[in-house]
Write an enzyme that holds these catalytic residues in place. Structure first.
Site, PDB file in Angstrom:
ATOM      1  N   SER A   1      -5.453 -23.791  39.417  1.00 17.78           N
ATOM      2  CA  SER A   1      -5.146 -24.777  38.371  1.00 17.78           C
ATOM      3  C   SER A   1      -5.647 -26.182  38.664  1.00 17.78           C
ATOM      4  CB  SER A   1      -3.634 -24.825  38.122  1.00 17.78           C
ATOM      5  OG  SER A   1      -3.215 -23.701  37.388  1.00 17.78           O
TER       6      SER A   1
ATOM      7  N   LYS B   1      -7.654 -27.883  35.995  1.00 21.26           N
ATOM      8  CA  LYS B   1      -7.143 -28.710  34.899  1.00 21.26           C
ATOM      9  C   LYS B   1      -7.461 -30.196  35.083  1.00 21.26           C
ATOM     10  CE  LYS B   1      -3.388 -25.507  33.702  1.00 21.26           C
ATOM     11  NZ  LYS B   1      -3.107 -24.601  34.819  1.00 21.26           N
TER      12      LYS B   1
ATOM     13  N   SER C   1       1.687 -27.784  34.760  1.00 21.29           N
ATOM     14  CA  SER C   1       0.457 -26.993  34.848  1.00 21.29           C
ATOM     15  C   SER C   1       0.376 -25.993  33.707  1.00 21.29           C
ATOM     16  CB  SER C   1       0.371 -26.273  36.204  1.00 21.29           C
ATOM     17  OG  SER C   1      -0.940 -25.844  36.476  1.00 21.29           O
TER      18      SER C   1
ATOM     19  N   LYS D   1      -2.986 -32.801  41.653  1.00 21.77           N
ATOM     20  CA  LYS D   1      -2.833 -31.522  40.956  1.00 21.77           C
ATOM     21  C   LYS D   1      -2.695 -30.365  41.934  1.00 21.77           C
ATOM     22  CE  LYS D   1      -2.429 -28.986  37.346  1.00 21.77           C
ATOM     23  NZ  LYS D   1      -1.558 -28.088  38.151  1.00 21.77           N
TER      24      LYS D   1
END
Length: 319
Positions: free
Chosen positions: A100, A103, A159, A267
């Site tokens: 993820s 992203k 997320s 992140k």
């Protein structure tokens, strides 16, 4: 009588000529003009002292030295945010699945190309993405409406794979079209070890990858955007019930925001293929470090790896 008159006129003319010559010589001497036949003395110019160019004082920099920290993550990378100097590099240039952390690119393109106040309606494909693939999500319901700004919090804090689908549907018509933009932007940023096949990083394919070095370059660029920086540094974001949507509270999956002094985001990520991942930035005493760990065996070890790496980095001498 006539002779005297003529002589008088001649004398007057001679006197006028002498006067005119004197005035001309005076004027030319003031103006610095030399007439033919006249000698002149050039004035000696006053030397102008040269101002030496100041030599800039070099700023002290973190200097990597001593034993390196031992981490359990298979990939680790640490960079001085101020100058881009690499302080720690374990397989940082090798392509690897990044889950993820994908992203980061999704959010950056949305911020730079979208209208943050644009109203976006959640479609059914965003909901099915969560149901069918079991992705992390923001709890979006088909038919709910959010601004792009609100969905970015749903994308980056919990997320939300559903938020990624909703954003890509609205801005590009489909996730597939949005992926084209992601790869184009990666090329423009010279992220040559990066390739995207989806907008949220949930994949078992080995064609979706990046490197720790590329993720660091991308995130250094993204953090120059104040909207991006504000979002990734937010621990919790709450939306009350409105006519457009139900209540939502999104908590940042980066728990180091509350447990590590100076943590500023960015992140997390996790899949079976990528392991536990984190792209991070932290600041102490006015100095910032940015880095990546990929493929840690679990979340606790990932956070320990990041803390250990940052403690080592902030402990380096300034030279």
């Amino acid at each position: 009588m006539n002779r005297r008159f003529i002589m008088g006129v001649i004398l007057v003319i001679i006197a006028c000529c002498l006067l005119l010559t004197s005035l001309t010589l005076y004027a030319t001497s003031i103006a610095g003009v030399t007439l033919p036949g006249m000698s002149s003395v050039e004035p000696t110019p006053t030397p102008v002292p040269e101002t030496p160019t100041p030599i800039p004082t070099p700023k002290p920099e973190l200097t990597a030295q001593g034993p390196l920290p031992v981490l359990q993550a298979k990939v680790a990378y640490l960079v001085d945010m101020q100058n881009g100097h690499v302080l720690y590099d374990i397989h940082g240039e090798q392509a690897a699945p990044m889950a993820s952390t994908t992203k980061i690119m999704t959010a950056l393109i949305a911020i730079q190309t979208g209208n943050l106040d644009q109203e976006i309606t959640v479609k059914r494909d965003a909901y099915l993405h969560v149901i069918e693939l079991g992705s992390s999500n923001a709890g979006l319901v088909p038919g709910e409406q959010f601004t792009l700004r609100e969905l970015l919090y749903g994308l980056m804090l919990p997320s939300g794979g559903d938020a990624a689908i909703a954003i890509s549907d609205a801005l590009a018509g489909s996730p597939e079209n949005f992926v084209v933009r992601m790869n184009l932007f990666a090329s423009r940023l010279h992220l040559f070890q990066t390739h995207y096949t989806n907008v949220d990083g949930l994949t078992s394919e080995d064609t979706h990858y990046s490197s720790a070095a590329d993720l660091t370059r991308l995130t250094r660029y993204a953090l120059t955007n104040p909207i991006f920086r504000q979002i990734v540094d937010t621990p919790t974001y709450t939306l009350p019930t409105t006519k457009q949507h139900g209540p939502h509270t999104w908590t940042n999956t980066n728990t180091l925001l509350s447990t590590y002094k100076g943590m500023l985001g960015v992140k997390t990520g996790h899949t079976d293929l990528a392991g536990y991942c984190l792209v991070f930035e932290a600041q102490r005493n006015g100095h910032s470090l940015i880095g990546v760990v990929l493929n840690s065996p679990d979340q606790a070890i990932r956070d320990q790896d990041v803390s250990k790496l940052l403690n080592w980095g902030f402990g380096l001498p300034m030279k």
